[in-house]
Design an enzyme around this catalytic site. Structure first.
Site, PDB file in Angstrom:
ATOM      1  CG  ASN A  91       6.788   3.504   4.825  1.00 56.86           C
ATOM      2  OD1 ASN A  91       6.303   3.912   3.789  1.00 56.86           O
ATOM      3  ND2 ASN A  91       6.194   3.551   5.983  1.00 56.86           N
TER       4      ASN A  91
ATOM      5  NE  ARG B 213      -1.121   2.476   2.898  1.00 57.80           N
ATOM      6  CZ  ARG B 213      -0.527   3.578   3.374  1.00 57.80           C
ATOM      7  NH1 ARG B 213      -0.412   4.662   2.626  1.00 57.80           N
ATOM      8  NH2 ARG B 213      -0.016   3.595   4.596  1.00 57.80           N
ATOM      9  CG  ASP B 214       3.144   4.378   2.981  1.00 54.47           C
ATOM     10  OD1 ASP B 214       2.797   5.260   2.192  1.00 54.47           O
ATOM     11  OD2 ASP B 214       3.692   4.612   4.070  1.00 54.47           O
TER      12      ASP B 214
ATOM     13  CG  HIS C  53       7.750   7.818   5.139  1.00 53.76           C
ATOM     14  ND1 HIS C  53       7.463   7.513   3.833  1.00 53.76           N
ATOM     15  CD2 HIS C  53       6.621   7.562   5.843  1.00 53.76           C
ATOM     16  CE1 HIS C  53       6.204   7.107   3.741  1.00 53.76           C
ATOM     17  NE2 HIS C  53       5.662   7.123   4.950  1.00 53.76           N
TER      18      HIS C  53
ATOM     19  CG  HIS D 254       3.962   4.838   9.018  1.00 53.41           C
ATOM     20  ND1 HIS D 254       3.416   3.813   8.264  1.00 53.41           N
ATOM     21  CD2 HIS D 254       4.242   5.816   8.126  1.00 53.41           C
ATOM     22  CE1 HIS D 254       3.365   4.160   6.993  1.00 53.41           C
ATOM     23  NE2 HIS D 254       3.859   5.384   6.881  1.00 53.41           N
TER      24      HIS D 254
ATOM     25  CB  CYS E  86       2.523  10.214   1.137  1.00 56.97           C
ATOM     26  SG  CYS E  86       0.836  10.861   1.053  1.00 56.97           S
TER      27      CYS E  86
HETATM   28  P1  HMG Z   1     -13.346  13.883  -2.571  1.00 58.98           P
HETATM   29  O1  HMG Z   1     -13.078  14.139  -4.019  1.00 58.98           O
HETATM   30  O2  HMG Z   1     -13.462  15.038  -1.647  1.00 58.98           O
HETATM   31  O3  HMG Z   1     -14.589  12.893  -2.346  1.00 58.98           O
HETATM   32  O4  HMG Z   1     -12.198  12.915  -2.058  1.00 58.98           O
HETATM   33  P2  HMG Z   1     -16.124  13.069  -2.500  1.00 58.98           P
HETATM   34  O5  HMG Z   1     -16.755  12.527  -1.295  1.00 58.98           O
HETATM   35  O6  HMG Z   1     -16.460  14.468  -2.963  1.00 58.98           O
HETATM   36  O7  HMG Z   1     -16.411  12.066  -3.726  1.00 58.98           O
HETATM   37  C1  HMG Z   1     -15.860  12.279  -5.012  1.00 58.98           C
HETATM   38  C2  HMG Z   1     -15.838  10.967  -5.747  1.00 58.98           C
HETATM   39  O8  HMG Z   1     -14.950  10.038  -5.090  1.00 58.98           O
HETATM   40  C3  HMG Z   1     -17.211  10.280  -5.802  1.00 58.98           C
HETATM   41  O9  HMG Z   1     -17.264   9.581  -7.052  1.00 58.98           O
HETATM   42  C4  HMG Z   1     -17.115   9.273  -4.687  1.00 58.98           C
HETATM   43  O10 HMG Z   1     -17.969   8.166  -4.876  1.00 58.98           O
HETATM   44  C5  HMG Z   1     -15.665   8.839  -4.797  1.00 58.98           C
HETATM   45  P3  HMG Z   1     -18.148  10.162  -8.289  1.00 58.98           P
HETATM   46  O11 HMG Z   1     -19.551  10.188  -7.757  1.00 58.98           O
HETATM   47  O12 HMG Z   1     -17.587  11.531  -8.559  1.00 58.98           O
HETATM   48  O13 HMG Z   1     -17.873   9.163  -9.361  1.00 58.98           O
HETATM   49  N1  HMG Z   1     -15.172   8.244  -3.545  1.00 58.98           N
HETATM   50  C6  HMG Z   1     -14.517   7.075  -3.487  1.00 58.98           C
HETATM   51  N2  HMG Z   1     -14.139   6.210  -4.449  1.00 58.98           N
HETATM   52  C7  HMG Z   1     -13.484   5.098  -4.032  1.00 58.98           C
HETATM   53  N3  HMG Z   1     -13.190   4.840  -2.748  1.00 58.98           N
HETATM   54  C8  HMG Z   1     -13.541   5.675  -1.785  1.00 58.98           C
HETATM   55  C9  HMG Z   1     -14.244   6.850  -2.130  1.00 58.98           C
HETATM   56  N4  HMG Z   1     -14.741   7.884  -1.434  1.00 58.98           N
HETATM   57  C10 HMG Z   1     -15.308   8.714  -2.302  1.00 58.98           C
HETATM   58  N5  HMG Z   1     -13.243   5.396  -0.521  1.00 58.98           N
HETATM   59  C11 HMG Z   1     -11.303  11.240  -0.597  1.00 58.98           C
HETATM   60  C12 HMG Z   1     -12.117  12.517  -0.699  1.00 58.98           C
HETATM   61  C13 HMG Z   1     -10.966  11.023   0.869  1.00 58.98           C
HETATM   62  C14 HMG Z   1     -12.114  10.079  -1.146  1.00 58.98           C
HETATM   63  C15 HMG Z   1     -10.003  11.415  -1.440  1.00 58.98           C
HETATM   64  O14 HMG Z   1      -9.376  12.599  -1.043  1.00 58.98           O
HETATM   65  C16 HMG Z   1      -9.053  10.270  -1.325  1.00 58.98           C
HETATM   66  O15 HMG Z   1      -9.336   9.170  -1.764  1.00 58.98           O
HETATM   67  N6  HMG Z   1      -7.869  10.532  -0.727  1.00 58.98           N
HETATM   68  C17 HMG Z   1      -6.901   9.478  -0.494  1.00 58.98           C
HETATM   69  C18 HMG Z   1      -5.510  10.033  -0.584  1.00 58.98           C
HETATM   70  C19 HMG Z   1      -4.534   8.932  -0.275  1.00 58.98           C
HETATM   71  O16 HMG Z   1      -4.806   7.752  -0.415  1.00 58.98           O
HETATM   72  N7  HMG Z   1      -3.300   9.335   0.141  1.00 58.98           N
HETATM   73  C20 HMG Z   1      -2.266   8.398   0.458  1.00 58.98           C
HETATM   74  C21 HMG Z   1      -2.535   7.605   1.702  1.00 58.98           C
HETATM   75  S1  HMG Z   1      -2.199   8.483   3.218  1.00 58.98           S
HETATM   76  C22 HMG Z   1      -0.526   8.224   3.489  1.00 58.98           C
HETATM   77  O17 HMG Z   1       0.151   7.756   2.638  1.00 58.98           O
HETATM   78  C23 HMG Z   1       0.044   8.517   4.829  1.00 58.98           C
HETATM   79  C24 HMG Z   1       0.266   7.244   5.654  1.00 58.98           C
HETATM   80  O18 HMG Z   1       1.123   6.345   4.983  1.00 58.98           O
HETATM   81  C25 HMG Z   1       0.911   7.599   6.983  1.00 58.98           C
HETATM   82  C26 HMG Z   1       2.086   8.551   6.797  1.00 58.98           C
HETATM   83  O19 HMG Z   1       3.136   8.161   6.301  1.00 58.98           O
HETATM   84  O20 HMG Z   1       1.897   9.730   7.171  1.00 58.98           O
HETATM   85  C27 HMG Z   1      -1.050   6.534   5.950  1.00 58.98           C
HETATM   86 MG    MG Z   2       3.426   6.479   4.974  1.00 58.67          MG
END
Ligand code: HMG
Ligand code: MG
Length: 291
Positions: free
Chosen positions: A248, A14-15, A208, A206, A239
């Site tokens: 990481n 994933r990450d 990096h 966690h 990310c």
């Molecule tokens: P948004 O655009 O504000 O969402 O995104 P919305 O609620 O307005 O919906 C827009 C569209 O997204 C809709 O589809 C929803 O159905 C769809 P449409 O009707 O336009 O076709 N939607 C989804 N589709 C699939 N799966 C879902 C989902 N939810 C809504 N779950 C949202 C808001 C949170 C969804 C978006 O910003 C997003 O997906 N962000 C994820 C970003 C991400 O994954 N970043 C990396 C992970 S975090 C990280 O790496 C840090 C970590 O490792 C720890 C660290 O190191 O710090 C964890």
């Molecule tokens: Mg991370």
């Protein structure tokens, strides 16, 4: 006195893969997850049920979660930002969920298009779904040391977000150095602040490795009682919404660190190193970076 146990959580599928420019095939992701399980990793974050528009690398989440071999003794988890993601992840057979927010408002908006408070309110139904399904929930606190947009983050902000996640029912809080600029001293102060409200047994680290200090930060957190740490095989990833974040801490480095400290990780280091070489070859091939 019984020896303390360390738990290593593999987040590479994933990450790691979420930030690779290479589009790794679903078949290769499934092979990677199985190789990691066979190398002895007992907790594997397999994919993310996030918006494919936001993170195209995770668009095959359903196929990955459904297709992952279920080896006994291994827990396959999924990252989810909201109820929609949680429902889909559980339907696909996720055995644990992870939600994510940040100790930085700007990062929360850039990463999930909402404030920290809004993000946490979206996790309440996620926790309820998980409880009904009988699966645990981890809550990530990104930018626990530094934010790519706001700079240094104070321990009080981390304590506040960790406490909220704990109060809404997260079973584990993963304190995350998203961009890998932390130092052991700052890690200690940050973990101490989180410990005021969350027991060490429910904290994870966690880190990096952007600045090469991830192991020193792990050691600082371990000294304070944290026993769960994340690694990404081959040091893959970062990310997509954290400019400058590299991978990481490599899982093989984490395993080596604990084994050399006299702790059993139950991970077969030789096998794991082979897996690291295998996935590294695939990510460089697929991105056209190979020579
Ligand atoms: P948004 O655009 O504000 O969402 O995104 P919305 O609620 O307005 O919906 C827009 C569209 O997204 C809709 O589809 C929803 O159905 C769809 P449409 O009707 O336009 O076709 N939607 C989804 N589709 C699939 N799966 C879902 C989902 N939810 C809504 N779950 C949202 C808001 C949170 C969804 C978006 O910003 C997003 O997906 N962000 C994820 C970003 C991400 O994954 N970043 C990396 C992970 S975090 C990280 O790496 C840090 C970590 O490792 C720890 C660290 O190191 O710090 C964890
Ligand atoms: Mg991370």
């Amino acid at each position: 006195m019984t020896k303390r146990r360390v738990t290593i959580v593999e987040v590479g599928p994933r990450d790691g893969l979420q930030n690779e420019t290479a589009q790794v095939t679903t078949a290769d992701k499934l092979a990677l997850i199985d190789l990691l399980a066979r190398a002895g990793l007992g907790r594997i974050e397999a994919t993310a049920f996030v918006s494919p528009r936001w993170v195209p690398q995770m668009a095959d989440h359903d196929a990955v979660m459904r297709g992952a071999s279920r080896r006994s003794g291994v827990v396959y988890s999924a990252l989810v930002p909201n109820e929609k993601g949680a429902e889909a992840a559980l339907a696909a057979g996720a055995q644990a969920l992870a939600v994510f927010t940040a100790a930085s408002e700007t990062f929360s908006r850039r990463n999930t298009n909402c404030s920290v408070a809004e993000g946490i309110s979206r996790f309440i139904p996620v926790v309820a779904l998980a409880r009904r399904a009988g699966v645990p929930v981890r809550g990530y606190v990104s930018c626990a040391l530094d934010c790519p947009y706001e700079g240094a983050i104070g321990p009080a902000a981390v304590a506040e977000v960790s406490t909220r996640l704990f109060e809404i029912g997260c079973d584990e809080i993963a304190l995350s150095d998203t961009i890998g600029r932390g130092t052991p001293e700052r890690t200690s102060r940050m973990v101490e602040a989180a410990l005021e409200k969350v027991p060490a047994t429910q904290l994870a680290g966690h880190f990096h490795d952007t600045s090469g200090r991830a192991i020193a930060n792990v050691a600082a957190a371990w000294t304070l009682g944290v026993s769960v740490f994340d690694g990404s095989v081959g040091g893959l990833g970062g990310c997509p919404y954290a400019p400058g974040a590299t991978g990481n801490l490599a899982t093989e480095t984490l395993v080596t660190h604990f084994e050399q400290s006299g702790l059993e990780t139950r991970v077969d280091l030789e096998r794991l190193r082979e897996v690291a070489r295998w996935i590294r070859a695939r990510t460089t091939e697929a991105s056209g970076c190979g020579s």
